[in-house]
Design a protein around this motif. Structure first.
Motif, PDB file in Angstrom:
ATOM      1  N   GLY A  69       0.836  -1.191   0.000  1.00 47.84           N
ATOM      2  CA  GLY A  69       0.000   0.000   0.000  1.00 47.84           C
ATOM      3  C   GLY A  69       0.871   1.241   0.000  1.00 47.84           C
ATOM      4  N   THR A  70       0.458   2.234  -0.747  1.00 47.46           N
ATOM      5  CA  THR A  70       1.172   3.506  -0.801  1.00 47.46           C
ATOM      6  C   THR A  70       0.167   4.640  -0.636  1.00 47.46           C
ATOM      7  OG1 THR A  70       0.952   3.888  -3.189  1.00 47.46           O
ATOM      8  CG2 THR A  70       2.789   2.484  -2.474  1.00 47.46           C
ATOM      9  N   ARG A  71       0.630   5.858  -0.811  1.00 41.38           N
ATOM     10  CA  ARG A  71      -0.261   7.016  -0.795  1.00 41.38           C
ATOM     11  C   ARG A  71      -0.986   7.164  -2.127  1.00 41.38           C
ATOM     12  NH1 ARG A  71       3.708  11.475   2.017  1.00 41.38           N
ATOM     13  NH2 ARG A  71       3.896  10.392   4.011  1.00 41.38           N
ATOM     14  N   ASN A  72      -0.563   6.366  -3.111  1.00 39.28           N
ATOM     15  CA  ASN A  72      -1.149   6.468  -4.453  1.00 39.28           C
ATOM     16  C   ASN A  72      -1.810   5.189  -4.933  1.00 39.28           C
ATOM     17  OD1 ASN A  72      -0.615   9.157  -4.978  1.00 39.28           O
ATOM     18  ND2 ASN A  72       1.456   8.728  -5.690  1.00 39.28           N
ATOM     19  N   GLY A  73      -2.079   4.260  -4.055  1.00 40.16           N
ATOM     20  CA  GLY A  73      -2.774   3.058  -4.484  1.00 40.16           C
ATOM     21  C   GLY A  73      -2.244   1.786  -3.856  1.00 40.16           C
ATOM     22  N   LEU A  74      -2.721   0.687  -4.414  1.00 38.59           N
ATOM     23  CA  LEU A  74      -2.410  -0.649  -3.925  1.00 38.59           C
ATOM     24  C   LEU A  74      -1.692  -1.409  -5.035  1.00 38.59           C
ATOM     25  CD1 LEU A  74      -2.949  -2.737  -1.624  1.00 38.59           C
ATOM     26  CD2 LEU A  74      -5.075  -3.311  -2.839  1.00 38.59           C
ATOM     27  N   ASN A  75      -0.613  -2.074  -4.664  1.00 40.27           N
ATOM     28  CA  ASN A  75       0.192  -2.814  -5.633  1.00 40.27           C
ATOM     29  C   ASN A  75       0.266  -4.276  -5.240  1.00 40.27           C
ATOM     30  OD1 ASN A  75       1.645  -0.399  -7.151  1.00 40.27           O
ATOM     31  ND2 ASN A  75       1.586   0.073  -4.978  1.00 40.27           N
ATOM     32  N   GLN A  76       0.016  -5.154  -6.213  1.00 39.21           N
ATOM     33  CA  GLN A  76       0.140  -6.596  -5.983  1.00 39.21           C
ATOM     34  C   GLN A  76       1.405  -7.053  -6.696  1.00 39.21           C
ATOM     35  OE1 GLN A  76      -2.228  -9.224  -8.407  1.00 39.21           O
ATOM     36  NE2 GLN A  76      -2.713 -10.502  -6.633  1.00 39.21           N
ATOM     37  N   TYR A  77       2.286  -7.736  -5.968  1.00 38.02           N
ATOM     38  CA  TYR A  77       3.545  -8.219  -6.525  1.00 38.02           C
ATOM     39  C   TYR A  77       3.554  -9.740  -6.503  1.00 38.02           C
ATOM     40  CZ  TYR A  77       8.583  -8.756  -7.199  1.00 38.02           C
ATOM     41  OH  TYR A  77       9.828  -9.118  -7.665  1.00 38.02           O
ATOM     42  N   ASP A  78       3.743 -10.351  -7.668  1.00 39.72           N
ATOM     43  CA  ASP A  78       3.722 -11.819  -7.772  1.00 39.72           C
ATOM     44  C   ASP A  78       5.118 -12.444  -7.753  1.00 39.72           C
ATOM     45  OD1 ASP A  78       4.785 -11.301 -10.297  1.00 39.72           O
ATOM     46  OD2 ASP A  78       3.043 -12.059 -11.393  1.00 39.72           O
ATOM     47  N   GLY A  79       6.126 -11.649  -7.451  1.00 34.88           N
ATOM     48  CA  GLY A  79       7.515 -12.126  -7.452  1.00 34.88           C
ATOM     49  C   GLY A  79       8.250 -11.682  -8.698  1.00 34.88           C
ATOM     50  N   THR A  80       7.502 -11.285  -9.722  1.00 34.47           N
ATOM     51  CA  THR A  80       8.096 -10.814 -10.966  1.00 34.47           C
ATOM     52  C   THR A  80       7.521  -9.465 -11.391  1.00 34.47           C
ATOM     53  OG1 THR A  80       8.338 -13.121 -11.689  1.00 34.47           O
ATOM     54  CG2 THR A  80       8.567 -11.417 -13.376  1.00 34.47           C
ATOM     55  N   ASN A  81       6.198  -9.374 -11.358  1.00 30.15           N
ATOM     56  CA  ASN A  81       5.523  -8.178 -11.871  1.00 30.15           C
ATOM     57  C   ASN A  81       4.610  -7.549 -10.820  1.00 30.15           C
ATOM     58  OD1 ASN A  81       6.422  -8.450 -14.693  1.00 30.15           O
ATOM     59  ND2 ASN A  81       5.178 -10.308 -14.653  1.00 30.15           N
ATOM     60  N   PHE A  82       4.371  -6.264 -11.020  1.00 25.45           N
ATOM     61  CA  PHE A  82       3.428  -5.529 -10.187  1.00 25.45           C
ATOM     62  C   PHE A  82       2.136  -5.310 -10.951  1.00 25.45           C
ATOM     63  CE2 PHE A  82       7.262  -4.266  -7.932  1.00 25.45           C
ATOM     64  CZ  PHE A  82       6.828  -4.255  -6.615  1.00 25.45           C
ATOM     65  N   LYS A  83       1.028  -5.453 -10.248  1.00 25.78           N
ATOM     66  CA  LYS A  83      -0.280  -5.065 -10.762  1.00 25.78           C
ATOM     67  C   LYS A  83      -0.731  -3.912  -9.871  1.00 25.78           C
ATOM     68  CE  LYS A  83      -4.895  -6.774 -11.836  1.00 25.78           C
ATOM     69  NZ  LYS A  83      -5.796  -7.934 -11.849  1.00 25.78           N
ATOM     70  N   ILE A  84      -1.119  -2.810 -10.469  1.00 31.67           N
ATOM     71  CA  ILE A  84      -1.455  -1.609  -9.718  1.00 31.67           C
ATOM     72  C   ILE A  84      -2.962  -1.403  -9.697  1.00 31.67           C
ATOM     73  CG2 ILE A  84      -1.137   0.893  -9.589  1.00 31.67           C
ATOM     74  CD1 ILE A  84       1.558   0.437 -11.104  1.00 31.67           C
ATOM     75  N   PHE A  85      -3.486  -1.159  -8.489  1.00 34.24           N
ATOM     76  CA  PHE A  85      -4.906  -0.854  -8.298  1.00 34.24           C
ATOM     77  C   PHE A  85      -5.000   0.590  -7.830  1.00 34.24           C
ATOM     78  CE2 PHE A  85      -4.392  -5.367  -7.584  1.00 34.24           C
ATOM     79  CZ  PHE A  85      -5.458  -5.934  -8.276  1.00 34.24           C
ATOM     80  N   GLU A  86      -5.786   1.376  -8.543  1.00 34.16           N
ATOM     81  CA  GLU A  86      -5.986   2.775  -8.199  1.00 34.16           C
ATOM     82  C   GLU A  86      -7.466   3.105  -8.312  1.00 34.16           C
ATOM     83  OE1 GLU A  86      -2.110   5.056  -9.836  1.00 34.16           O
ATOM     84  OE2 GLU A  86      -3.356   4.133 -11.371  1.00 34.16           O
TER      85      GLU A  86
END
Length: 170
Positions: free
Chosen positions: A18-35
């Motif tokens: 979690g950041t100030r700009n959204g939620l990030n899912q990390y699968d060990g290789t790539n990030f998926k960003i939720f905003e």
């Protein structure tokens, strides 16, 4: 903004940041960003993330700084946001949520600057409010069945209903 405000590893071993700009899912290789997406009620409800927890259904619950409680329904890939509504006593008390904890019965305990809300995910409503008007930053359930709440004071409960202040000086 890469300011990290929450980190959580789910039961699938994804890392959620979690950041100030959204939620990030990390699968060990790539990030998926939720905003948040303007006009899309199924997107993340607010960008500033304070806490992330997972329930027994493997859904995520996200505490936000001003946007309420976001429920990520993993099977549908959508969010449902619960906001404060002063006209509804069963809504969350505040959109500014500091911390979340899930008890042994699956209820979500919501720490706010205005106390603790106990949210029933099945009924989709607040079923109890405790330590009203106390600033609460953290909630923790220990192995002995005690509930701890911290903020302006440290509180302890042996039954989850009545709390006493713990004197940290003794």
């Amino acid at each position: 903004d890469n300011n990290v405000t929450a980190i959580f590893e789910d039961s699938f071993h994804f890392m959620w940041i979690g950041t100030r700009n959204g939620l990030n899912q990390y699968d060990g290789t790539n990030f998926k960003i939720f905003e948040p997406i303007k006009g899309d009620s199924t997107s993340l409800g607010h960008s500033f993330i304070n806490c992330i927890v997972e329930d027994e259904n493997r859904d995520l619950w996200i505490a936000t700084e001003g946007g309420g409680l976001c429920h990520y329904k993993r099977s549908l890939g959508i969010f449902n946001t619960h906001t404060a509504d002063q006209t509804n006593k069963k809504s969350i008390t505040s959109g500014y949520i500091n911390h979340l904890a899930i008890d042994s019965k699956g209820k979500i305990w919501i720490a706010t600057a205005k106390g603790i809300d106990i949210f029933d995910p099945i009924k989709q409503e607040v079923v109890n409010k405790i330590l009203v008007d106390e600033a609460i930053d953290y909630i923790y359930f220990d192995e002995k069945g005690n509930t701890w709440a911290g903020g302006t004071h440290l509180f302890k409960s042996t039954n989850g209903r009545s709390f006493t202040i713990v004197d940290l000086l003794n």
